[in-house]
Design a protein around this motif. Structure first.
Motif, PDB file in Angstrom:
ATOM      1  N   VAL A 124       0.856  -1.175   0.000  1.00 13.79           N
ATOM      2  CA  VAL A 124       0.000   0.000   0.000  1.00 13.79           C
ATOM      3  C   VAL A 124       0.895   1.230   0.000  1.00 13.79           C
ATOM      4  CG1 VAL A 124      -1.754   1.293   1.246  1.00 13.79           C
ATOM      5  CG2 VAL A 124      -1.813  -1.200   1.240  1.00 13.79           C
ATOM      6  N   VAL A 125       0.645   2.126  -0.931  1.00 19.24           N
ATOM      7  CA  VAL A 125       1.421   3.358  -1.029  1.00 19.24           C
ATOM      8  C   VAL A 125       0.481   4.522  -0.770  1.00 19.24           C
ATOM      9  CG1 VAL A 125       2.726   4.852  -2.569  1.00 19.24           C
ATOM     10  CG2 VAL A 125       3.097   2.392  -2.616  1.00 19.24           C
ATOM     11  N   VAL A 126       0.885   5.396   0.137  1.00 21.39           N
ATOM     12  CA  VAL A 126       0.129   6.606   0.445  1.00 21.39           C
ATOM     13  C   VAL A 126       0.963   7.789  -0.036  1.00 21.39           C
ATOM     14  CG1 VAL A 126      -0.908   8.016   2.253  1.00 21.39           C
ATOM     15  CG2 VAL A 126      -0.940   5.529   2.436  1.00 21.39           C
ATOM     16  N   ILE A 127       0.384   8.565  -0.911  1.00 23.44           N
ATOM     17  CA  ILE A 127       1.063   9.745  -1.442  1.00 23.44           C
ATOM     18  C   ILE A 127       0.615  10.947  -0.626  1.00 23.44           C
ATOM     19  CG2 ILE A 127       1.396  11.210  -3.458  1.00 23.44           C
ATOM     20  CD1 ILE A 127       0.731   8.733  -5.166  1.00 23.44           C
ATOM     21  N   VAL A 128       1.569  11.607  -0.011  1.00 25.18           N
ATOM     22  CA  VAL A 128       1.283  12.799   0.787  1.00 25.18           C
ATOM     23  C   VAL A 128       1.973  13.967   0.099  1.00 25.18           C
ATOM     24  CG1 VAL A 128       1.477  13.886   3.045  1.00 25.18           C
ATOM     25  CG2 VAL A 128       1.155  11.416   2.881  1.00 25.18           C
ATOM     26  N   ALA A 129       1.178  14.766  -0.571  1.00 27.45           N
ATOM     27  CA  ALA A 129       1.736  15.880  -1.329  1.00 27.45           C
ATOM     28  C   ALA A 129       1.463  17.185  -0.601  1.00 27.45           C
ATOM     29  CB  ALA A 129       1.113  15.922  -2.725  1.00 27.45           C
ATOM     30  N   ASP A 130       2.471  18.011  -0.551  1.00 26.18           N
ATOM     31  CA  ASP A 130       2.313  19.347   0.015  1.00 26.18           C
ATOM     32  C   ASP A 130       1.373  20.140  -0.894  1.00 26.18           C
ATOM     33  OD1 ASP A 130       3.872  21.365   2.013  1.00 26.18           O
ATOM     34  OD2 ASP A 130       3.221  22.364   0.156  1.00 26.18           O
ATOM     35  N   PRO A 131       0.493  20.963  -0.325  1.00 25.89           N
ATOM     36  CA  PRO A 131      -0.418  21.744  -1.182  1.00 25.89           C
ATOM     37  C   PRO A 131       0.316  22.665  -2.156  1.00 25.89           C
ATOM     38  CG  PRO A 131      -1.092  21.870   1.111  1.00 25.89           C
ATOM     39  CD  PRO A 131       0.202  21.142   1.088  1.00 25.89           C
ATOM     40  N   LEU A 132       1.527  23.038  -1.835  1.00 21.42           N
ATOM     41  CA  LEU A 132       2.280  23.928  -2.714  1.00 21.42           C
ATOM     42  C   LEU A 132       3.178  23.165  -3.686  1.00 21.42           C
ATOM     43  CD1 LEU A 132       3.263  26.619  -0.065  1.00 21.42           C
ATOM     44  CD2 LEU A 132       1.347  26.658  -1.677  1.00 21.42           C
TER      45      LEU A 132
END
Length: 144
Positions: free
Chosen positions: A110-118
């Motif tokens: 399972v991969v969770v992508i956590v992207a900064d809003p910027l």
């Protein structure tokens, strides 16, 4: 003397305390009788004791962070610099190794992508492409 007075009708016994006691007993029985009925109507079924189940193992979960400058971190370790735009070869190789390891352990990757809003949006798409290239099927986005 008193008995003569009572018998003659001059002195009458005071019945007020006895009437008070009778009313108190009457009220007591009325209240307790209604409480017993309510308790009998509850119909509570107490749980029985059972042996605890062994918890299922959590899937092999990995986090890919995308920073505002476009850097990509895999489980906190830098994978790609902001300059590496077209392909994330290092990330694909890492994801393939992780998937192979998880497959050997018979676990889901399972991969969770956590992207900064910027962060640039194309980086999230590149990471999704890298997951697809590594044949990882369980991908989600997390909160930053």
């Amino acid at each position: 003397m008193k008995s003569e007075e009572i018998l003659s009708g001059k002195l009458k016994p005071d019945l007020t305390p006895m009437i008070d006691v009778v009313f108190l007993l009457l009220i007591f029985f009325m209240v307790t009788t209604s409480l017993i009925k309510e308790e009998a109507d509850l119909g509570i079924q107490l749980p029985t004791s059972t042996a605890a189940k062994a918890s299922d193992e959590l899937p092999n979960r990995h986090v890919i962070d995308i920073l505002p400058d476009g850097s990509v971190l895999f489980n906190g370790s830098p994978i790609a610099s902001p300059a590496e735009r077209i392909t994330l070869n290092g990330l694909i190789a890492t994801l393939r190794r992780v998937k192979a390891t998880s497959d050997r352990m018979d676990q889901k990757t399972v991969v969770v992508i956590v992207a900064d809003p910027l962060s640039p949006h194309f980086k999230a798409i590149e990471v999704l492409d890298a997951c697809a290239a590594a044949d990882i099927k369980y991908v989600s986005f997390g909160d930053y």
